[in-house]
Design a protein around this motif. Structure first.
Motif, mmCIF file in Angstrom:
data_model
loop_
_atom_site.group_PDB
_atom_site.id
_atom_site.type_symbol
_atom_site.label_atom_id
_atom_site.label_comp_id
_atom_site.label_asym_id
_atom_site.label_seq_id
_atom_site.Cartn_x
_atom_site.Cartn_y
_atom_site.Cartn_z
ATOM 1 N N ASP A 188 6.750 -7.700 -2.769
ATOM 2 C CA ASP A 188 7.615 -7.281 -3.881
ATOM 3 C C ASP A 188 7.179 -5.931 -4.439
ATOM 4 O OD1 ASP A 188 9.121 -9.561 -3.643
ATOM 5 O OD2 ASP A 188 8.134 -10.634 -5.271
ATOM 6 N N ARG A 191 8.333 -3.171 -1.976
ATOM 7 C CA ARG A 191 9.785 -2.973 -2.054
ATOM 8 C C ARG A 191 10.164 -2.276 -3.355
ATOM 9 N NH1 ARG A 191 12.576 -8.185 -0.552
ATOM 10 N NH2 ARG A 191 11.375 -8.896 -2.348
ATOM 11 N N SER A 192 9.548 -2.670 -4.458
ATOM 12 C CA SER A 192 9.861 -2.077 -5.758
ATOM 13 C C SER A 192 9.419 -0.620 -5.848
ATOM 14 C CB SER A 192 9.185 -2.884 -6.878
ATOM 15 O OG SER A 192 9.687 -4.202 -6.917
ATOM 16 N N TYR A 197 10.500 0.141 4.438
ATOM 17 C CA TYR A 197 10.016 -0.928 5.307
ATOM 18 C C TYR A 197 8.512 -1.067 5.129
ATOM 19 C CZ TYR A 197 7.946 2.500 8.489
ATOM 20 O OH TYR A 197 7.176 3.508 9.014
ATOM 21 N N TYR A 210 10.317 -5.919 5.328
ATOM 22 C CA TYR A 210 9.100 -5.644 4.559
ATOM 23 C C TYR A 210 7.911 -6.479 5.019
ATOM 24 C CZ TYR A 210 11.898 -2.725 1.540
ATOM 25 O OH TYR A 210 12.719 -1.717 1.074
#
Length: 244
Positions: A188, A191-192, A197, A210
């Motif tokens: 997370d 991604r944030s 990727y 991810y």
């Protein structure tokens, strides 16, 4: 072989390219072995590319014949030894660098020889050679460790991206989890932070863009062994049966 649209991308994982005589972690491939492996890919109509290029090509339906090549830890020998061989054989690759250790060494390895890491100038030279640069975090820290609080996690993920952006002039698309260790919290955070990727190592509970799995490549991987690894990737049911 199954269609490249029906299976996960095949991504190979390298580290250092140098003399292998003192290699307790089995992360070094000799220049001669790498040249042979790159030639093997070419003879089979396969072209190595960086992971961002691979994912974009697959999304556009142009992924057939492309293989992801990745080099973890950002060793200086990627620039001095791997890049010339990649270019000679018509391949490209992604190197995952550690902007918190620019010009330093692999101090996280308790055993084995100290190896020089890329400097900022070296990273820019890698980019100029057409290679992709991604983040491996700041300091090669296991992001799943209980000792990594939210502040340190943010530094490893966000600050490393900002530093590489300063060095290269372009925000990196990719992140590679140190030690291949990934959990929901680390995923997370990556991604944030804006990455497109992220790479792990072996297939696990987390999958997808991810948490891309990769195939380890070592100095023992001759042509027959690479062929076997390609088959195991293409037919995951066989791989799962062998590990059951």
């Amino acid at each position: 072989m199954p269609s490249d649209t029906t299976q996960a991308p095949w991504v190979l994982m390298y580290h250092s390219v140098a003399d292998c005589r003192d290699d307790p972690y089995h992360v070094t491939v000799s220049p001669q072995r790498l040249a042979a492996q790159l030639g093997w890919l070419r003879r089979r109509g396969l072209t190595g590319v960086g992971v961002a290029e691979l994912l974009a090509a697959r999304a556009a339906g142009r992924g057939r014949g492309l293989v992801g090549l990745t080099f973890d830890d950002g060793y200086d020998d990627f620039l001095t030894t791997a890049v010339p061989l990649l270019l000679e054989h018509g391949h490209r690759a992604t190197v995952f660098a550690l902007p918190g250790r620019l010009g330093g060494t692999n101090a996280w390895d308790a055993d084995g020889p100290r190896k020089a890491l890329l400097t900022a100038q070296g990273i820019r030279a890698v980019c100029s050679a057409g290679m992709e640069v991604g983040s491996h975090g700041l300091l090669h820290t296991d992001l799943t460790s209980a000792s990594v609080d939210e502040q340190r996690l943010a530094a490893e993920v966000q600050d490393s991206r900002a530093l590489l952006t300063e060095v290269t002039g372009r925000a990196p698309e990719g992140f590679c989890y140190p030690y291949g260790a990934v959990d929901e919290r680390a995923l997370d955070a990556v991604r944030s932070a804006g990455y497109g990727y992220a790479c792990g190592v072996a297939p696990g509970a987390l999958t997808g863009t991810y948490a891309l799995a990769r195939t380890y490549v070592g100095d023992r991987d001759s042509s027959p062994r690479l062929h076997a690894k390609r088959l195991l990737h293409a037919f995951p049911a066989v791989r799962e049966a062998l590990h059951a």
